[in-house]
Each structure stands twice: as structure tokens, then as C-alpha cells.
Design a protein around this motif. Structure first.
Motif, short mmCIF file in Angstrom:
data_model
loop_
_atom_site.label_atom_id
_atom_site.label_comp_id
_atom_site.label_asym_id
_atom_site.label_seq_id
_atom_site.Cartn_x
_atom_site.Cartn_y
_atom_site.Cartn_z
N ALA A 199 35.75 41.44 44.32
CA ALA A 199 36.81 40.44 44.51
C ALA A 199 37.70 40.83 45.69
N SER A 200 38.05 42.10 45.77
CA SER A 200 38.88 42.59 46.86
C SER A 200 38.19 42.37 48.21
N ASP A 201 36.93 42.71 48.30
CA ASP A 201 36.17 42.53 49.55
C ASP A 201 36.09 41.05 49.94
N LEU A 202 35.88 40.18 48.96
CA LEU A 202 35.79 38.75 49.24
C LEU A 202 37.12 38.20 49.75
N TRP A 203 38.21 38.61 49.11
CA TRP A 203 39.53 38.13 49.54
C TRP A 203 39.86 38.66 50.93
N ARG A 204 39.54 39.92 51.18
CA ARG A 204 39.82 40.50 52.49
C ARG A 204 39.05 39.73 53.58
N ALA A 205 37.79 39.42 53.30
CA ALA A 205 36.96 38.70 54.28
C ALA A 205 37.48 37.28 54.50
N GLU A 242 42.22 38.21 55.81
CA GLU A 242 42.65 39.62 55.88
C GLU A 242 44.17 39.75 56.01
N ARG A 243 44.81 38.88 56.76
CA ARG A 243 46.26 38.96 56.92
C ARG A 243 46.96 38.82 55.58
N ARG A 244 46.58 37.82 54.83
CA ARG A 244 47.20 37.60 53.51
C ARG A 244 46.84 38.73 52.55
N PHE A 245 45.60 39.20 52.62
CA PHE A 245 45.16 40.30 51.78
C PHE A 245 46.03 41.54 52.01
N LEU A 246 46.24 41.89 53.26
CA LEU A 246 47.02 43.09 53.58
C LEU A 246 48.49 42.93 53.22
N ALA A 247 48.98 41.70 53.16
CA ALA A 247 50.38 41.45 52.80
C ALA A 247 50.62 41.42 51.29
N MET A 248 49.56 41.43 50.51
CA MET A 248 49.70 41.35 49.05
C MET A 248 50.40 42.59 48.50
N HIS A 271 51.02 45.03 45.35
CA HIS A 271 50.31 45.48 44.15
C HIS A 271 48.86 44.99 44.12
N ARG A 272 48.22 44.94 45.27
CA ARG A 272 46.86 44.39 45.32
C ARG A 272 45.86 45.23 44.53
N ASP A 273 46.05 46.55 44.47
CA ASP A 273 45.13 47.37 43.68
C ASP A 273 45.19 46.99 42.21
N THR A 274 46.39 46.77 41.72
CA THR A 274 46.57 46.36 40.32
C THR A 274 45.97 44.98 40.10
N PHE A 275 46.23 44.07 41.03
CA PHE A 275 45.73 42.70 40.94
C PHE A 275 44.20 42.69 40.85
N PHE A 276 43.54 43.41 41.75
CA PHE A 276 42.08 43.39 41.76
C PHE A 276 41.49 44.22 40.61
N ALA A 277 42.20 45.24 40.17
CA ALA A 277 41.75 46.00 39.00
C ALA A 277 41.77 45.09 37.76
N GLU A 278 42.80 44.26 37.64
CA GLU A 278 42.89 43.33 36.51
C GLU A 278 41.80 42.27 36.58
N ILE A 279 41.53 41.75 37.78
CA ILE A 279 40.44 40.78 37.93
C ILE A 279 39.12 41.44 37.54
N GLY A 280 38.90 42.65 38.00
CA GLY A 280 37.67 43.38 37.67
C GLY A 280 37.52 43.58 36.17
#
Length: 95
Positions: free
Chosen positions: A8-14, A17-23, A25-34
Motif C-alpha cells: 500500500a505504501s509503495d502504491l501511494w508513493r508511486a 509522492e509529494r502527498r505521500f512524503l507530506a503524510m 504518521h504514514r508508518d502507522t497509517f500503512f501498518a494499520e492498512i496492512g
């Protein structure tokens, strides 16, 4: 973070990328999605695999379970990962 969260993280980054990097708590967000994807896959596999025939050889059982897991992952990806919008709604339809 599990492999589903990493996907999910890789897909969002692709996708943005600008919005992905601005997120925040993104690690927590993608860990929860996972975790949600993993839970959904574990929930679906028994339903999709069905009951094993009494004399099913191990080789065929493994194949049936692998197919069910693959199908469960595809369903969970659609329900959880691909249903999340990467693009902000107001920008998605901007002219």
C-alpha cells in the motif's frame, strides 16, 4: 509493517509522492492498512478454499489453499487498499 502495508505504501508513493512524503504518521497509517488486509485475507481464505475432500492429496490441498489465498488477497486489495483515494477529491475532478 507487514508486506501488505508495504505494498500500500509503495502504491501511494508511486501515485503521488509529494502527498505521500507530506503524510503525518504514514508508518502507522500503512501498518494499520496492512493489518486490516491481513485480517481480511485470513477471514476469506477458509471461505474461498472450501471444504477439503476426504482423500485430497497434500499436493492438491496446498494448491487449493494457495489459490484461495491469492484470491483472498485480490479481494482484500480491492476492498481496502484500492478503495482508498490517494488523490484529494477536490483535485480529482478539477478541470
Amino acid at each position: 509493517m507487514n508486506s501488505y502495508g508495504e505494498l500500500a505504501s509503495d502504491l501511494w508513493r508511486a501515485a503521488d509522492e509529494r502527498r505521500f512524503l507530506a503524510m503525518e504518521h504514514r508508518d502507522t497509517f500503512f501498518a494499520e492498512i496492512g493489518d486490516r488486509v491481513e485480517h481480511r485475507v485470513l477471514e476469506l481464505v477458509p471461505q474461498l478454499a472450501g471444504d477439503a475432500p476426504a482423500t485430497e492429496p497434500n499436493r492438491l490441498r496446498d494448491l487449493r489453499l494457495r489459490r484461495a489465498k491469492k484470491q483472498a488477497e485480490e479481494i482484500a486489495y480491492q476492498e481496502i487498499i484500492f478503495s482508498q483515494s490517494v488523490v484529494e477529491p477536490e483535485l480529482e475532478y478539477a478541470s
